[in-house]
Write a protein that holds these residues in place. Structure first.
Motif, mmCIF file in Angstrom:
data_model
loop_
_atom_site.group_PDB
_atom_site.id
_atom_site.type_symbol
_atom_site.label_atom_id
_atom_site.label_comp_id
_atom_site.label_asym_id
_atom_site.label_seq_id
_atom_site.Cartn_x
_atom_site.Cartn_y
_atom_site.Cartn_z
ATOM 1 N N ASP A 23 0.794 -1.224 0.000
ATOM 2 C CA ASP A 23 0.000 0.000 0.000
ATOM 3 C C ASP A 23 0.829 1.278 0.000
ATOM 4 O O ASP A 23 0.916 1.974 -1.006
ATOM 5 N N ILE A 26 3.326 2.713 -2.708
ATOM 6 C CA ILE A 26 2.847 2.917 -4.082
ATOM 7 C C ILE A 26 1.843 4.059 -4.134
ATOM 8 O O ILE A 26 0.951 4.137 -3.285
ATOM 9 N N LYS A 29 1.860 9.119 -2.163
ATOM 10 C CA LYS A 29 1.418 9.945 -1.030
ATOM 11 C C LYS A 29 2.585 10.049 -0.057
ATOM 12 O O LYS A 29 3.107 9.027 0.405
ATOM 13 N N LYS A 110 -3.804 -1.565 -6.674
ATOM 14 C CA LYS A 110 -3.529 -0.174 -6.304
ATOM 15 C C LYS A 110 -3.131 0.655 -7.526
ATOM 16 O O LYS A 110 -3.556 1.798 -7.691
ATOM 17 N N ARG A 124 -9.852 6.718 -6.400
ATOM 18 C CA ARG A 124 -8.807 6.328 -5.430
ATOM 19 C C ARG A 124 -9.336 6.314 -4.000
ATOM 20 O O ARG A 124 -8.820 5.604 -3.142
ATOM 21 N N LEU A 127 -9.857 3.216 -1.887
ATOM 22 C CA LEU A 127 -8.786 2.588 -1.103
ATOM 23 C C LEU A 127 -8.908 2.946 0.377
ATOM 24 O O LEU A 127 -8.195 2.408 1.210
#
Ligand code: GLY
Length: 233
Positions: A23, A26, A29, A110, A124, A127
């Motif tokens: 997570d 990738i 962020k 992802k 997104r 997620l």
């Protein structure tokens, strides 16, 4: 640091926890924490490369595997019913021999979401299934008692229970989530909390800039939707 120094220098992610491999490494962020909460100052800044070696996972304590499995289960819940069934039928004793397949599967899910909505203004957001409640639990306990994965696990079950009770989600979905969380050693019950304080924390979520909140509801296992709701009074 890489995004700010000299207005940006290239960086490479080498994630060594399961949670980071599936997570957080990738999608670009980046953020730092403030005393007010987690990840409050940051930006989108893509790494040049994400280098994942699943052999690193065999060096982790079980708590860290559990923590990452919560995000793995999240991907299955929002996007892939067959993957959910696979995880449900997998023998825990053979989990480590499937790390590579599991990480690869999650990275591909992802990738799909990030490529179509890098800035997190649309798809997104899916997620974030389980994360509104999860982040609030982490914050309620000052980031000391519940790890991110444990808090998200509780969040996934409880948001699903809510959407199922409201008639949005196919009957039996929350029981399936409960079953898979138990299987992977994750909690599902909300801890004892002062609910007024807890709701205040939910309302102050950084993604909540108005009197509305984007919640991620499952229609059924493998299918998630963004539901924009008035914040609870
Ligand atoms: N961890 C959720 C996201 O990257 O959007």
């Amino acid at each position: 640091a890489a995004s700010s120094y000299l207005r940006g220098v290239p960086y490479i992610q080498v994630p060594t926890s399961l949670l980071a491999q599936v997570d957080s490494s990738i999608g670009g962020k980046t953020a730092i924490n403030l005393s007010y909460g987690k990840n409050l100052v940051g930006c989108f800044y893509q790494p040049k490369l994400v280098l994942i070696d699943t052999n690193a996972l065999s060096t982790l304590e079980q708590d860290y595997i559990r923590d990452g499995m919560s995000e793995v289960i999240k991907y299955a819940c929002i996007d892939d019913k067959d993957f959910f069934e696979f995880l449900m039928n997998l023998k825990i004793s053979s989990l480590s021999s499937h790390y590579e397949d599991i990480v690869y599967k999650c990275c591909n899910i992802k990738k799909k979401y990030v490529e179509s909505d890098e800035r997190d203004t649309g798809i997104r957001m899916k997620l974030n299934f389980g994360h509104t409640i999860g982040h609030a639990i982490e914050k309620y306990f000052d980031y000391e008692y519940y790890s991110h994965g444990q808090a998200v696990a509780i969040g996934m079950y409880n948001i699903c229970l809510e959407s199922e009770e409201s008639g949005y989600t196919e009957y039996g979905t929350s029981d399936k989530i409960k079953e898979i969380l138990i299987k992977y050693g994750l909690n599902y019950n909300l801890p004892n909390m002062d609910m007024d304080k807890f709701e205040k924390i939910i309302k102050s979520d950084k993604k909540n800039m108005s009197d509305r909140l984007n919640l991620i509801y499952l229609k059924r296992i493998g299918e998630a939707n963004i539901v924009n709701k008035y914040i609870l009074e």
